[in-house]
Design a protein around this motif. Structure first.
Motif, PDB file in Angstrom:
ATOM      1  N   UNK A  77       0.694  -1.041   0.009  1.00 25.11           N
ATOM      2  CA  UNK A  77       0.120   0.326  -0.082  1.00 25.11           C
ATOM      3  C   UNK A  77       1.120   1.394  -0.018  1.00 25.11           C
ATOM      4  N   UNK A  78       1.752   1.051   0.942  1.00 23.68           N
ATOM      5  CA  UNK A  78       2.993   2.397   0.821  1.00 23.68           C
ATOM      6  C   UNK A  78       3.596   2.504  -0.672  1.00 23.68           C
ATOM      7  N   UNK A  79       3.994   1.397  -1.145  1.00 19.63           N
ATOM      8  CA  UNK A  79       4.653   1.544  -2.444  1.00 19.63           C
ATOM      9  C   UNK A  79       3.609   2.214  -3.589  1.00 19.63           C
ATOM     10  N   UNK A  80       2.492   1.643  -3.321  1.00 16.77           N
ATOM     11  CA  UNK A  80       1.178   1.911  -4.299  1.00 16.77           C
ATOM     12  C   UNK A  80       1.102   3.702  -4.063  1.00 16.77           C
ATOM     13  N   UNK A  81       1.097   4.078  -3.011  1.00 16.75           N
ATOM     14  CA  UNK A  81       0.794   5.450  -2.459  1.00 16.75           C
ATOM     15  C   UNK A  81       1.968   6.397  -3.246  1.00 16.75           C
ATOM     16  N   UNK A  82       3.188   5.873  -3.136  1.00 20.96           N
ATOM     17  CA  UNK A  82       4.285   6.422  -3.456  1.00 20.96           C
ATOM     18  C   UNK A  82       4.331   6.495  -5.058  1.00 20.96           C
ATOM     19  N   UNK A  83       3.972   5.546  -5.516  1.00 17.82           N
ATOM     20  CA  UNK A  83       3.835   5.531  -7.295  1.00 17.82           C
ATOM     21  C   UNK A  83       2.782   6.436  -7.506  1.00 17.82           C
ATOM     22  N   UNK A  84       1.829   6.379  -6.897  1.00 20.22           N
ATOM     23  CA  UNK A  84       0.515   7.109  -7.313  1.00 20.22           C
ATOM     24  C   UNK A  84       1.125   8.807  -7.383  1.00 20.22           C
ATOM     25  N   UNK A  85       1.876   9.042  -6.160  1.00 19.82           N
ATOM     26  CA  UNK A  85       2.215  10.505  -5.929  1.00 19.82           C
ATOM     27  C   UNK A  85       3.550  10.927  -7.166  1.00 19.82           C
ATOM     28  N   UNK A  86       4.079  10.159  -7.012  1.00 14.86           N
ATOM     29  CA  UNK A  86       5.135  10.156  -8.317  1.00 14.86           C
ATOM     30  C   UNK A  86       4.652  10.223  -9.691  1.00 14.86           C
ATOM     31  N   UNK A  87       3.734   9.581 -10.172  1.00 15.69           N
ATOM     32  CA  UNK A  87       2.902   9.666 -11.327  1.00 15.69           C
ATOM     33  C   UNK A  87       2.118  10.861 -11.557  1.00 15.69           C
ATOM     34  N   UNK A  88       1.503  11.286 -10.393  1.00 15.05           N
ATOM     35  CA  UNK A  88       0.957  12.539 -10.499  1.00 15.05           C
ATOM     36  C   UNK A  88       1.688  13.733 -10.580  1.00 15.05           C
ATOM     37  N   UNK A  89       3.180  13.730  -9.917  1.00 16.09           N
ATOM     38  CA  UNK A  89       3.892  14.835 -10.146  1.00 16.09           C
ATOM     39  C   UNK A  89       4.444  14.756 -11.333  1.00 16.09           C
ATOM     40  N   UNK A  90       4.862  13.671 -12.037  1.00 15.85           N
ATOM     41  CA  UNK A  90       5.064  13.542 -13.301  1.00 15.85           C
ATOM     42  C   UNK A  90       3.997  14.095 -14.315  1.00 15.85           C
ATOM     43  N   UNK A  91       2.922  13.634 -14.168  1.00 13.67           N
ATOM     44  CA  UNK A  91       1.888  14.089 -15.086  1.00 13.67           C
ATOM     45  C   UNK A  91       1.824  15.682 -14.855  1.00 13.67           C
ATOM     46  N   UNK A  92       1.998  16.313 -13.835  1.00 17.42           N
ATOM     47  CA  UNK A  92       1.746  17.633 -13.532  1.00 17.42           C
ATOM     48  C   UNK A  92       2.811  18.328 -14.296  1.00 17.42           C
ATOM     49  N   UNK A  93       4.090  17.964 -14.336  1.00 12.69           N
ATOM     50  CA  UNK A  93       5.210  18.428 -15.114  1.00 12.69           C
ATOM     51  C   UNK A  93       4.925  18.219 -16.560  1.00 12.69           C
ATOM     52  N   UNK A  94       4.310  17.138 -17.014  1.00 16.35           N
ATOM     53  CA  UNK A  94       3.981  16.902 -18.363  1.00 16.35           C
ATOM     54  C   UNK A  94       3.248  18.089 -18.770  1.00 16.35           C
ATOM     55  N   UNK A  95       2.268  18.508 -17.934  1.00 16.42           N
ATOM     56  CA  UNK A  95       1.054  19.272 -18.270  1.00 16.42           C
ATOM     57  C   UNK A  95       1.714  20.650 -18.303  1.00 16.42           C
ATOM     58  N   UNK A  96       2.685  20.936 -17.542  1.00 20.19           N
ATOM     59  CA  UNK A  96       3.446  22.306 -17.448  1.00 20.19           C
ATOM     60  C   UNK A  96       3.970  22.530 -18.633  1.00 20.19           C
TER      61      UNK A  96
END
Length: 101
Positions: A77-96
């Motif tokens: 669950x912790x790894x999944x949470x960290x993965x989702x947070x990282x993916x959201x940050x990367x998607x935000x960077x792509x959007x920027x």
């Protein structure tokens, strides 16, 4: 009418057999280790045939197994949470990056 029924059966029976075989392969039926984790399978020996010390050992082992399972689930669950947070940050960077163009 009989010809229609026979034609229908000749079409449906092989289809059902093929779907059943596909389902069995997808579920892993007949493959080694495909029936679920071995630690989830019930103990085949009856507890009342064990000595008090053996029963105590069984309880301790099962408690350790349950604890390990819980720790594993928490880690996943912790790894999944960290993965989702990282993916959201990367998607935000792509959007920027795309906003900049």
């Amino acid at each position: 009418m009989k010809t229609v029924r026979n034609a229908f059966l000749c079409a449906v029976v092989p289809l059902v057999c093929a779907l059943g075989a596909t389902h069995a392969q997808a579920q892993g039926i007949g493959r080694s280790g495909s029936y679920g984790p071995w630690w989830d399978s019930p103990v085949t020996m009856s507890m009342d045939k064990l000595t008090a010390q053996q029963r105590s050992e069984v309880v301790q082992i099962k408690n350790r197994m349950m604890q390990m399972t819980m720790e594993h689930e928490q880690a996943m669950a912790k790894m999944e949470s960290e993965f989702m947070q990282t993916m959201m940050n990367l998607q935000k960077q792509l959007l920027d990056v795309f906003r900049g163009h």
